[in-house]
Design a protein around this motif. Structure first.
Motif, mmCIF file in Angstrom:
data_model
loop_
_atom_site.group_PDB
_atom_site.id
_atom_site.type_symbol
_atom_site.label_atom_id
_atom_site.label_comp_id
_atom_site.label_asym_id
_atom_site.label_seq_id
_atom_site.Cartn_x
_atom_site.Cartn_y
_atom_site.Cartn_z
ATOM 1 N N LEU A 36 56.552 14.571 76.545
ATOM 2 C CA LEU A 36 55.686 15.296 76.346
ATOM 3 C C LEU A 36 54.716 14.452 75.152
ATOM 4 C CD1 LEU A 36 55.613 19.111 75.368
ATOM 5 C CD2 LEU A 36 54.316 17.391 73.764
ATOM 6 N N VAL A 37 53.591 14.559 75.408
ATOM 7 C CA VAL A 37 52.603 13.580 74.561
ATOM 8 C C VAL A 37 51.624 14.563 73.963
ATOM 9 C CG1 VAL A 37 51.026 11.502 74.201
ATOM 10 C CG2 VAL A 37 53.011 11.406 75.650
ATOM 11 N N THR A 38 51.423 14.914 72.996
ATOM 12 C CA THR A 38 50.201 15.866 72.158
ATOM 13 C C THR A 38 49.146 14.923 71.872
ATOM 14 O OG1 THR A 38 50.881 15.581 69.974
ATOM 15 C CG2 THR A 38 51.947 17.162 71.042
ATOM 16 N N GLY A 39 47.789 15.342 72.083
ATOM 17 C CA GLY A 39 46.685 14.380 71.865
ATOM 18 C C GLY A 39 46.365 13.780 73.294
ATOM 19 N N GLY A 40 46.667 14.260 74.494
ATOM 20 C CA GLY A 40 46.840 13.369 75.651
ATOM 21 C C GLY A 40 45.482 13.481 76.298
ATOM 22 N N ASN B 81 51.396 12.939 68.775
ATOM 23 C CA ASN B 81 50.046 12.035 68.537
ATOM 24 C C ASN B 81 48.881 12.540 68.210
ATOM 25 O OD1 ASN B 81 48.623 9.706 69.397
ATOM 26 N ND2 ASN B 81 47.911 11.110 70.861
ATOM 27 N N ALA B 82 48.661 13.961 68.580
ATOM 28 C CA ALA B 82 47.364 14.571 68.058
ATOM 29 C C ALA B 82 47.057 14.529 66.778
ATOM 30 C CB ALA B 82 47.552 16.125 68.767
ATOM 31 N N GLY B 83 45.834 14.380 66.311
ATOM 32 C CA GLY B 83 45.375 14.127 65.075
ATOM 33 C C GLY B 83 43.908 14.544 64.868
ATOM 34 N N PHE B 84 43.919 14.986 63.726
ATOM 35 C CA PHE B 84 42.545 15.475 63.237
ATOM 36 C C PHE B 84 42.023 14.937 61.847
ATOM 37 C CE2 PHE B 84 39.966 18.713 60.925
ATOM 38 C CZ PHE B 84 38.966 18.745 61.522
ATOM 39 N N THR B 85 40.711 14.640 61.578
ATOM 40 C CA THR B 85 40.305 14.265 60.449
ATOM 41 C C THR B 85 38.991 14.714 60.207
ATOM 42 O OG1 THR B 85 39.981 12.467 58.959
ATOM 43 C CG2 THR B 85 39.278 11.900 61.299
ATOM 44 N N ALA B 86 38.627 15.221 59.019
ATOM 45 C CA ALA B 86 37.292 15.550 58.506
ATOM 46 C C ALA B 86 37.127 14.857 57.249
ATOM 47 C CB ALA B 86 36.987 17.003 58.331
ATOM 48 N N PRO B 87 36.688 13.467 57.299
ATOM 49 C CA PRO B 87 36.622 12.665 56.107
ATOM 50 C C PRO B 87 35.369 13.346 55.075
ATOM 51 C CG PRO B 87 35.732 11.347 57.944
ATOM 52 C CD PRO B 87 36.409 12.805 58.184
ATOM 53 N N LYS B 88 35.816 13.659 54.086
ATOM 54 C CA LYS B 88 34.908 14.280 52.943
ATOM 55 C C LYS B 88 35.249 13.880 51.616
ATOM 56 C CE LYS B 88 32.861 17.769 55.769
ATOM 57 N NZ LYS B 88 32.962 19.290 56.091
ATOM 58 N N SER B 89 34.281 13.806 50.695
ATOM 59 C CA SER B 89 35.012 13.445 49.267
ATOM 60 C C SER B 89 35.384 14.920 48.716
ATOM 61 C CB SER B 89 33.492 13.102 48.331
ATOM 62 O OG SER B 89 33.097 14.409 47.995
ATOM 63 N N ILE B 90 36.300 14.864 47.777
ATOM 64 C CA ILE B 90 37.116 15.819 47.086
ATOM 65 C C ILE B 90 35.869 17.143 46.811
ATOM 66 C CG2 ILE B 90 37.245 14.948 44.825
ATOM 67 C CD1 ILE B 90 39.847 17.243 46.468
ATOM 68 N N PHE B 91 34.799 16.529 46.352
ATOM 69 C CA PHE B 91 33.592 17.367 46.013
ATOM 70 C C PHE B 91 33.199 18.327 47.134
ATOM 71 C CE2 PHE B 91 33.314 14.206 42.739
ATOM 72 C CZ PHE B 91 33.232 15.022 41.694
ATOM 73 N N HIS C 41 63.964 10.340 72.124
ATOM 74 C CA HIS C 41 63.333 9.506 71.077
ATOM 75 C C HIS C 41 62.140 10.513 70.618
ATOM 76 C CE1 HIS C 41 61.987 5.061 70.431
ATOM 77 N NE2 HIS C 41 61.711 5.973 69.409
ATOM 78 N N ILE C 42 61.916 10.543 69.663
ATOM 79 C CA ILE C 42 60.670 11.377 69.315
ATOM 80 C C ILE C 42 59.760 10.207 68.230
ATOM 81 C CG2 ILE C 42 59.758 12.869 67.383
ATOM 82 C CD1 ILE C 42 62.747 14.409 67.487
ATOM 83 N N PHE C 43 58.259 10.291 68.604
ATOM 84 C CA PHE C 43 57.200 9.369 67.883
ATOM 85 C C PHE C 43 56.563 10.269 67.228
ATOM 86 C CE2 PHE C 43 58.840 6.578 71.304
ATOM 87 C CZ PHE C 43 58.657 5.216 71.120
ATOM 88 N N ASN C 44 56.216 9.869 65.837
ATOM 89 C CA ASN C 44 55.505 10.472 65.217
ATOM 90 C C ASN C 44 54.331 9.589 64.833
ATOM 91 O OD1 ASN C 44 56.642 12.991 65.174
ATOM 92 N ND2 ASN C 44 57.909 12.453 63.391
ATOM 93 N N ILE C 45 53.179 9.937 65.280
ATOM 94 C CA ILE C 45 52.057 8.727 64.901
ATOM 95 C C ILE C 45 51.499 9.210 63.640
ATOM 96 C CG2 ILE C 45 49.712 7.674 65.901
ATOM 97 C CD1 ILE C 45 52.599 7.473 67.593
ATOM 98 N N ALA C 46 51.614 8.375 62.656
ATOM 99 C CA ALA C 46 51.078 8.673 61.279
ATOM 100 C C ALA C 46 49.795 7.812 61.310
ATOM 101 C CB ALA C 46 52.190 8.234 60.331
ATOM 102 N N SER C 47 49.660 6.923 60.354
ATOM 103 C CA SER C 47 48.621 5.920 60.085
ATOM 104 C C SER C 47 48.763 5.149 58.641
ATOM 105 C CB SER C 47 47.214 6.793 60.005
ATOM 106 O OG SER C 47 46.221 6.084 59.562
#
Ligand SMILES: NC(=O)c1ccc[n+]([C@@H]2O[C@H](COP(=O)([O-])OP(=O)(O)OC[C@H]3O[C@@H](n4cnc5c(N)ncnc54)[C@H](OP(=O)(O)O)[C@@H]3O)[C@@H](O)[C@H]2O)c1
Length: 237
Positions: free
Chosen positions: A10-14, A94-104, A138-144
């Motif tokens: 099973l692959v998330t973010g496929g 593997n599914a990943g989300f990002t919303a890069p923004k300053s702390i402000f 086997h479990i894979f966690n895709i970090a960064s």
């Protein structure tokens, strides 16, 4: 030990990027059953069609259309697999989300969404499947690499990935007696849509491609992978 043709992955973010590349490679390596999870989209439909076209007669591909930011929906995925008697041998979170923004500028909701997809969904899938008697090989966690070193504007993303890395270390030790390997993989810059969000001006031809990360993952899944041991495997060009 099971042959790959008898295994289910099973692959998330496929739908695209690294997850789609891993899915395609698993099918080429003759995985018996591939399950891909993503939200409904044309990209997901196209990826499923592409992967199905590479399948042999005894291979099966299943698409689960789901929003992993919704914890109840994530839990239902695991519960349905258990109810259907499907055992996940290889789980790729593997599914990943990002919303890069300053702390402000970053909102608490964006932090929650990031944590839901990047940390809570892997936790829930692993926990509910284990509690239901699933036997992972086997479990894979895709970090960064962003989880190893934070960058300005990446506070939400970097903290989610650091937490996923730490969770992987704990589970790696905890699940070893069950015969389950837990690998945390931390890619560096890789040419995908998510990377475009983080670095819109970068030339994608000059950085690592999703296939390269998929190559590393499928190598680790193979026999040689048993001899590669690390708490957090960094993959970068
Ligand atoms: N690219 C890089 O430079 C890089 C570096 C380090 C780590 N990573 C990690 O690698 C993983 C894969 O990302 P990628 O680079 O391949 O990016 P990508 O091509 O943008 O793929 C991201 C995947 O995550 C899925 N996803 C996002 N939010 C979701 C949600 N709410 N519910 C279900 N699925 C969701 C997307 O599916 P939808 O179709 O539903 O959007 C898509 O399949 C991520 O965990 C990312 O953090 C990437």
């Amino acid at each position: 030990m099971k042959n790959i043709k008898d295994k289910t992955a099973l692959v998330t973010g496929g739908s695209k990027g690294i997850g789609a590349a891993v899915g395609l490679q698993l099918v080429k390596k003759k995985i018996g059953h591939l399950i891909l999870v993503a939200r409904p989209s044309k990209a997901f439909k196209d990826t499923i069609a592409l992967i199905e076209a590479s399948c042999g007669p005894n291979q099966k591909v299943t698409a689960i259309r789901a929003d992993l930011a919704d914890s109840k929906r994530t839990a239902r995925i695991a519960q349905s697999l258990l109810a259907d008697g499907v055992n996940i041998d290889i789980l790729v979170n593997n599914a990943g989300f990002t919303a890069p923004k300053s702390i402000f500028e970053a909102s608490f909701e964006e932090l929650q969404q990031t944590m839901q997809v990047n940390l809570y969904a892997p936790f829930l899938l692993i926990q509910i499947l284990l509690q239901g008697g699933n036997n992972f090989s086997h479990i894979f966690n895709i970090a960064s690499t962003a989880g190893i070193k934070g960058r300005a504007g990446w506070a939400t993303y970097s903290s989610s990935k650091a937490a996923l890395t730490a969770m992987s270390e704990a589970l790696r030790e905890e699940l070893l007696p069950l015969g389950t390997r837990v690998t945390c993989l931390s890619p560096g810059r890789c040419a995908t849509d998510l990377r475009k969000v983080l670095a819109p001006d970068e030339d994608p031809t000059q950085i690592m491609q999703p296939e390269h990360v998929a190559d590393v993952m499928t190598t680790l899944m193979g026999d040689v992978g048993h001899f590669i041991d690390s708490e957090n495997i960094v993959v970068r060009l």
